[in-house]
Motif scaffolding. Structure first.
Motif, PDB file in Angstrom:
ATOM      1  N   MET A 285       0.786  -1.275   0.006  1.00 24.84           N
ATOM      2  CA  MET A 285      -0.016  -0.070  -0.056  1.00 24.84           C
ATOM      3  C   MET A 285       0.685   1.282   0.042  1.00 24.84           C
ATOM      4  SD  MET A 285      -2.902  -0.981  -0.599  1.00 24.84           S
ATOM      5  CE  MET A 285      -4.039   0.439  -0.311  1.00 24.84           C
ATOM      6  N   LYS A 286       2.088   1.377   0.616  1.00 25.55           N
ATOM      7  CA  LYS A 286       2.782   2.402   0.449  1.00 25.55           C
ATOM      8  C   LYS A 286       3.104   2.853  -0.821  1.00 25.55           C
ATOM      9  CE  LYS A 286       3.914   3.272   5.423  1.00 25.55           C
ATOM     10  NZ  LYS A 286       2.667   3.482   5.749  1.00 25.55           N
ATOM     11  N   LEU A 287       3.835   1.721  -1.533  1.00 27.21           N
ATOM     12  CA  LEU A 287       4.191   1.726  -3.066  1.00 27.21           C
ATOM     13  C   LEU A 287       2.859   2.373  -3.710  1.00 27.21           C
ATOM     14  CD1 LEU A 287       6.288   1.297  -5.010  1.00 27.21           C
ATOM     15  CD2 LEU A 287       5.088  -1.012  -5.467  1.00 27.21           C
ATOM     16  N   PHE A 288       1.875   1.845  -3.481  1.00 24.64           N
ATOM     17  CA  PHE A 288       0.737   2.294  -4.097  1.00 24.64           C
ATOM     18  C   PHE A 288       0.436   3.990  -3.836  1.00 24.64           C
ATOM     19  CE2 PHE A 288      -4.078   3.553  -3.579  1.00 24.64           C
ATOM     20  CZ  PHE A 288      -4.239   3.344  -4.851  1.00 24.64           C
ATOM     21  N   SER A 289       0.626   4.425  -2.521  1.00 23.24           N
ATOM     22  CA  SER A 289       0.321   6.029  -2.099  1.00 23.24           C
ATOM     23  C   SER A 289       1.284   6.524  -3.010  1.00 23.24           C
ATOM     24  CB  SER A 289       0.423   5.995  -0.558  1.00 23.24           C
ATOM     25  OG  SER A 289      -0.477   4.874   0.233  1.00 23.24           O
ATOM     26  N   ALA A 290       2.397   6.103  -2.911  1.00 20.14           N
ATOM     27  CA  ALA A 290       3.569   6.951  -3.604  1.00 20.14           C
ATOM     28  C   ALA A 290       3.301   7.166  -4.955  1.00 20.14           C
ATOM     29  CB  ALA A 290       4.982   6.337  -3.191  1.00 20.14           C
ATOM     30  N   ILE A 291       3.103   5.986  -5.643  1.00 16.42           N
ATOM     31  CA  ILE A 291       2.781   6.134  -6.960  1.00 16.42           C
ATOM     32  C   ILE A 291       1.463   7.332  -7.303  1.00 16.42           C
ATOM     33  CG2 ILE A 291       1.998   5.060  -9.109  1.00 16.42           C
ATOM     34  CD1 ILE A 291       3.545   2.545  -8.130  1.00 16.42           C
ATOM     35  N   VAL A 292       0.481   7.059  -6.631  1.00 15.06           N
ATOM     36  CA  VAL A 292      -0.674   8.068  -6.698  1.00 15.06           C
ATOM     37  C   VAL A 292      -0.250   9.390  -6.558  1.00 15.06           C
ATOM     38  CG1 VAL A 292      -2.686   8.761  -5.607  1.00 15.06           C
ATOM     39  CG2 VAL A 292      -2.428   6.344  -6.014  1.00 15.06           C
ATOM     40  N   VAL A 293       0.703   9.718  -5.564  1.00 13.18           N
ATOM     41  CA  VAL A 293       0.966  11.114  -5.343  1.00 13.18           C
ATOM     42  C   VAL A 293       1.994  11.711  -6.408  1.00 13.18           C
ATOM     43  CG1 VAL A 293       2.382  12.663  -3.837  1.00 13.18           C
ATOM     44  CG2 VAL A 293       0.945  10.992  -2.830  1.00 13.18           C
ATOM     45  N   ALA A 294       2.995  10.604  -6.830  1.00 17.11           N
ATOM     46  CA  ALA A 294       3.834  11.033  -7.901  1.00 17.11           C
ATOM     47  C   ALA A 294       3.132  11.246  -9.196  1.00 17.11           C
ATOM     48  CB  ALA A 294       4.525   9.624  -8.118  1.00 17.11           C
ATOM     49  N   ILE A 295       1.939  10.449  -9.484  1.00 16.31           N
ATOM     50  CA  ILE A 295       1.253  10.801 -10.756  1.00 16.31           C
ATOM     51  C   ILE A 295       0.539  12.010 -10.712  1.00 16.31           C
ATOM     52  CG2 ILE A 295      -0.734  10.249 -12.070  1.00 16.31           C
ATOM     53  CD1 ILE A 295       0.067   7.098 -11.447  1.00 16.31           C
ATOM     54  N   PHE A 296      -0.029  12.233  -9.620  1.00 17.87           N
ATOM     55  CA  PHE A 296      -0.902  13.506  -9.175  1.00 17.87           C
ATOM     56  C   PHE A 296      -0.123  14.835  -9.300  1.00 17.87           C
ATOM     57  CE2 PHE A 296      -4.600  11.062  -7.982  1.00 17.87           C
ATOM     58  CZ  PHE A 296      -5.546  11.690  -8.733  1.00 17.87           C
ATOM     59  N   LEU A 297       1.291  14.600  -8.831  1.00 19.78           N
ATOM     60  CA  LEU A 297       2.177  15.809  -8.686  1.00 19.78           C
ATOM     61  C   LEU A 297       2.704  16.213 -10.090  1.00 19.78           C
ATOM     62  CD1 LEU A 297       4.332  15.500  -5.365  1.00 19.78           C
ATOM     63  CD2 LEU A 297       2.432  17.363  -6.061  1.00 19.78           C
ATOM     64  N   SER A 298       2.730  15.089 -10.946  1.00 22.66           N
ATOM     65  CA  SER A 298       3.429  15.270 -12.315  1.00 22.66           C
ATOM     66  C   SER A 298       2.558  15.744 -13.231  1.00 22.66           C
ATOM     67  CB  SER A 298       4.286  14.207 -12.727  1.00 22.66           C
ATOM     68  OG  SER A 298       3.158  12.893 -12.600  1.00 22.66           O
ATOM     69  N   VAL A 299       1.170  15.511 -13.035  1.00 19.26           N
ATOM     70  CA  VAL A 299       0.249  15.884 -14.132  1.00 19.26           C
ATOM     71  C   VAL A 299       0.548  17.547 -14.620  1.00 19.26           C
ATOM     72  CG1 VAL A 299      -2.146  16.261 -14.600  1.00 19.26           C
ATOM     73  CG2 VAL A 299      -1.204  14.063 -13.803  1.00 19.26           C
ATOM     74  N   PRO A 300       0.491  18.376 -13.665  1.00 22.06           N
ATOM     75  CA  PRO A 300       0.694  19.683 -14.081  1.00 22.06           C
ATOM     76  C   PRO A 300       1.833  19.984 -14.973  1.00 22.06           C
ATOM     77  CG  PRO A 300       0.228  19.967 -11.970  1.00 22.06           C
ATOM     78  CD  PRO A 300       0.326  18.353 -12.299  1.00 22.06           C
ATOM     79  N   ASN A 301       2.852  19.579 -14.738  1.00 25.34           N
ATOM     80  CA  ASN A 301       4.280  19.807 -15.345  1.00 25.34           C
ATOM     81  C   ASN A 301       4.181  19.039 -16.635  1.00 25.34           C
ATOM     82  OD1 ASN A 301       5.450  20.876 -13.087  1.00 25.34           O
ATOM     83  ND2 ASN A 301       5.963  18.747 -12.265  1.00 25.34           N
ATOM     84  N   LEU A 302       3.711  17.826 -16.682  1.00 31.75           N
ATOM     85  CA  LEU A 302       3.404  17.153 -18.094  1.00 31.75           C
ATOM     86  C   LEU A 302       2.691  17.814 -19.095  1.00 31.75           C
ATOM     87  CD1 LEU A 302       3.456  13.580 -16.847  1.00 31.75           C
ATOM     88  CD2 LEU A 302       5.346  14.766 -17.741  1.00 31.75           C
ATOM     89  N   LYS A 303       1.382  18.441 -18.375  1.00 26.65           N
ATOM     90  CA  LYS A 303       0.723  19.142 -19.139  1.00 26.65           C
ATOM     91  C   LYS A 303       1.560  20.347 -19.795  1.00 26.65           C
ATOM     92  CE  LYS A 303      -4.137  18.653 -17.756  1.00 26.65           C
ATOM     93  NZ  LYS A 303      -5.238  19.256 -16.727  1.00 26.65           N
ATOM     94  N   GLU A 304       2.293  21.124 -18.988  1.00 29.80           N
ATOM     95  CA  GLU A 304       2.803  22.161 -19.693  1.00 29.80           C
ATOM     96  C   GLU A 304       3.888  21.880 -20.405  1.00 29.80           C
ATOM     97  OE1 GLU A 304       5.346  24.718 -16.867  1.00 29.80           O
ATOM     98  OE2 GLU A 304       3.336  25.078 -16.101  1.00 29.80           O
ATOM     99  N   LYS A 305       4.728  20.580 -20.290  1.00 29.68           N
ATOM    100  CA  LYS A 305       5.325  20.245 -21.401  1.00 29.68           C
ATOM    101  C   LYS A 305       4.744  19.680 -22.549  1.00 29.68           C
ATOM    102  CE  LYS A 305       9.512  18.421 -18.784  1.00 29.68           C
ATOM    103  NZ  LYS A 305       9.870  17.306 -18.022  1.00 29.68           N
ATOM    104  N   LEU A 306       3.846  19.310 -22.459  1.00 31.55           N
ATOM    105  CA  LEU A 306       3.045  19.032 -23.722  1.00 31.55           C
ATOM    106  C   LEU A 306       2.663  20.087 -24.529  1.00 31.55           C
ATOM    107  CD1 LEU A 306       2.456  15.924 -24.603  1.00 31.55           C
ATOM    108  CD2 LEU A 306       0.143  16.452 -23.813  1.00 31.55           C
ATOM    109  N   ALA A 307       2.008  21.056 -23.882  1.00 27.79           N
ATOM    110  CA  ALA A 307       1.498  22.255 -24.368  1.00 27.79           C
ATOM    111  C   ALA A 307       2.716  22.962 -25.107  1.00 27.79           C
ATOM    112  CB  ALA A 307       1.062  23.302 -23.221  1.00 27.79           C
ATOM    113  N   ALA A 308       3.800  22.978 -24.616  1.00 27.94           N
ATOM    114  CA  ALA A 308       5.198  23.731 -24.869  1.00 27.94           C
ATOM    115  C   ALA A 308       5.551  23.253 -26.246  1.00 27.94           C
ATOM    116  CB  ALA A 308       6.336  23.596 -24.026  1.00 27.94           C
ATOM    117  N   LYS A 309       5.579  21.875 -26.145  1.00 28.76           N
ATOM    118  CA  LYS A 309       5.822  21.164 -27.587  1.00 28.76           C
ATOM    119  C   LYS A 309       4.905  21.288 -28.694  1.00 28.76           C
ATOM    120  CE  LYS A 309       8.369  16.797 -26.804  1.00 28.76           C
ATOM    121  NZ  LYS A 309       8.291  15.415 -26.166  1.00 28.76           N
ATOM    122  N   LYS A 310       3.517  21.301 -28.474  1.00 29.02           N
ATOM    123  CA  LYS A 310       2.721  21.797 -29.312  1.00 29.02           C
ATOM    124  C   LYS A 310       2.879  23.262 -29.875  1.00 29.02           C
ATOM    125  CE  LYS A 310      -1.382  18.949 -28.557  1.00 29.02           C
ATOM    126  NZ  LYS A 310      -2.395  18.801 -27.268  1.00 29.02           N
ATOM    127  N   GLY A 311       3.387  23.876 -29.065  1.00 29.07           N
ATOM    128  CA  GLY A 311       3.452  25.142 -29.360  1.00 29.07           C
ATOM    129  C   GLY A 311       4.573  25.454 -30.378  1.00 29.07           C
TER     130      GLY A 311
END
Lengths: 313, 267
Positions: A285-311
């Motif tokens: 479960m700790k692994l699961f929790s850490a992965i959930v947090v990592a995914i949610f924390l990275s979403v805004p950054n990944l979105k930005e990178k994706l937008a930059a590439k498109k730009g």
């Protein structure tokens, strides 16, 4: 799905009130994490230690004959003390924030052992009039109703107090410090002081959560805080992702955001329960929790990178 | 009558004893009379912004003395000096708290030099005052008082920072290239607001700029810095009659032509 047949929906339903209750109590801790992580912009790992400190203090006081209710403000104060230490290490001694908080966290492990005398101390609802206990939830009836009404009222009061505090001159000074400490100092704010105060309030809430959670589960345990920061962050992020847009458009946006953080903790524990119910071994479960947090924390950054590439393209 | 600002023989060396050692201030002396508006020019690394930061207390100076209106502030920490100072920075992001709204930012500035209590952060009375002051900027900000400052443009943020800096009528206003990051039209507008706020409140002010025309057209006194020293200081009629070519000549003279690459040429 080979194992679906073995899953019993009734058992999930039965566990639901318990996980909601657990989430509500951890919501207090999530509020503390919100204050350091979002308002102060300070990665505070003290909480892994201070939550167990609150638990240890509350349980040992109860076992010593103090009323369970009275033990909770003391747990709050104990948490504040832990926050004070981190704050002083950071501001007076100039140790980087994350390291300062790790030092406090590690030293609290010893302190908590000293308080408890051994690594686990039970406090049974059979022997003491505990403020919150899993028993109240599982037994159903008026006990359960009283429990939920009481906890919800308490949480609302907590949100109201925090809303008020962060709207005062002092609270605004803390917010300014977290947002832009250059600006804060230029406007005469002693940013060392505001940092320490915010860390104390945050860890006070975490200590309070520890005290309540120890009563809820019927014991204080030296390891109960391990990874608590991840749970707290998960609650903050889930709350923001699910209710952020809704909250920011309201008139009392900050109060809605705080409520969203508590709901984030509740949802976290509901999902947690669900994953356990799917027969995920609990050691994962700790692994699961850490992965959930990592995914949610990275979403805004990944979105930005994706937008930059498109730009560029 | 005491000076508004007295800087005596201030020295500052960064990274002392390392390969990156840099003499930033090399014996700066300056006295400002109340109501003086000084523009400061000089090449990169001349010590212009460093002088302002020394006054603001961003770091302690190595030696020397800084006195504002008779009060020795040399050893005061940054947040305690804020009582005497209003500051606007080059980066529009630096002067305001982006995640807080306009009235909260102004309210924080209103409490500069006071202890922060548990009273509500913005009073109704203050909101009225803020509305008036924002309206005077003519940027339409008076109708956006609950908007987050982070949503505003650089020029709007600098205008608000100017309001915040002047809110408590500071003994000294420090403008650190506060128009350098703005487009020419916005820069002109912000300069105009600066002039008005300084004259309306009778403030003593220092403005660092890379634009020689601005340095000549604004204020009553002009100083030029080079290698951590003040090398030129003009005031009154003499300053009014200055031309950009005079300043350029002066620069060539002190720097021996090395100045040719400086971005100042473009101004």
């Amino acid at each position: 799905m080979f194992c679906l047949m073995t899953l019993n929906p009734l058992s999930l339903l039965k566990a639901l009130p318990g996980s909601v209750a657990q989430g509500m109590i951890w919501g207090i801790m999530a509020l503390g994490v919100y204050i350091t992580f979002r308002i102060l912009d300070f990665p505070d790992l003290t909480v892994d230690g201070s939550i167990a400190t609150g638990a240890a203090v509350s349980v040992m006081l109860i076992r010593g004959g103090v009323s369970p209710l009275l033990s909770l403000p003391v747990a709050f104060l104990a948490g504040m003390l832990a926050g004070l230490v981190t704050g002083l290490l950071n501001t007076v001694l100039g140790i980087p924030g994350i390291l300062a908080s790790i030092l406090t966290q590690i030293s609290l492990y010893s302190v908590n052992l000293i308080i408890m005398g051994k690594s686990n101390q039970p406090v049974s609802v059979d022997n003491y009039p505990l403020v919150v206990a899993l028993r109240y939830v599982t037994e159903g009836g008026t006990g359960r109703l009283l429990f939920f009404v009481g906890v919800i009222l308490f949480l609302l009061a907590l949100v109201a107090v925090l809303y008020w505090y962060f709207g005062t001159e002092q609270g605004q000074a803390i917010r300014a410090t977290g947002c832009n400490d250059n600006m804060a100092r230029a406007q005469g704010i002693n940013t060392n002081f505001t940092k320490v105060v915010a860390l104390m309030i945050s860890n006070g809430l975490v200590g309070l959560c520890g005290g309540m959670y120890a009563q809820f589960q019927g014991a204080a345990d030296i390891n109960m805080g391990r990874g608590a920061i991840v749970t707290g962050l998960a609650a903050v992020i889930i709350g923001e992702v699910l209710f952020g847009k809704f909250a920011s458009k309201r008139k009392l946006a900050f109060a809605y955001t705080l409520t969203a953080v508590i709901l984030g903790a509740v949802i976290y524990y509901m999902v947690y329960q669900f994953v356990l119910w799917l027969n995920m071994p609990s050691e994962n479960m700790k692994l699961f929790s850490a992965i959930v947090v990592a995914i949610f924390l990275s979403v805004p950054n990944l979105k930005e990178k994706l937008a930059a590439k498109k730009g560029v393209a | 009558m005491s000076y508004a600002l007295e800087i005596c023989d201030v020295h500052k060396i960064f990274n002392k004893g390392t390969i990156n050692e840099k003499v930033a201030l090399d014996g700066v002396d300056l006295k400002l009379n109340p109501g003086d508006f000084v523009t400061i020019i000089g090449g990169n690394g001349a010590g212009k912004s460093t002088t302002l930061n020394a006054i603001a207390g961003v770091w302690p100076i190595d030696s020397g003395r800084i006195v504002i209106d008779g009060a020795d502030i040399t050893r005061l920490p940054e947040h305690k000096r804020a009582v005497y100072l209003g500051r606007v920075f080059q980066d529009p992001m630096t002067g305001t708290a982006a995640s807080m709204n306009i009235e909260e930012n102004l309210a924080i500035a209103c409490r500069r030099g006071q202890s922060r209590t548990l009273k509500w952060g913005v009073s109704r009375q203050e909101k009225e005052i803020f509305r008036e002051k924002l309206a005077a900027l003519e940027l339409g900000l008076e109708d956006r008082m609950t908007s987050k400052v982070g949503l505003l443009s650089g020029g709007q943020r600098q205008a608000i920072t100017l309001l915040m800096a002047s809110m408590k009528r500071p003994k000294l206003l420090l403008l650190d290239e506060h128009t350098a990051a703005l487009d020419p039209k916005t820069a002109a507008k912000v300069l105009e607001i600066s002039d008005r706020i300084i004259s309306e409140n009778g403030l003593t002010a220092m403005m660092v700029t890379h634009n020689m025309k601005d340095a000549i057209n604004h204020g009553n006194r002009l100083i030029m810095m080079h290698e951590g020293k003040i090398i030129y200081d003009v005031a009154g009629e003499e300053k009014k009659n200055l031309h950009v070519k005079d300043l350029l000549a002066k620069f060539e003279e002190v720097s021996g032509g090395e100045f040719a690459n400086d971005r100042m040429m473009l101004a």
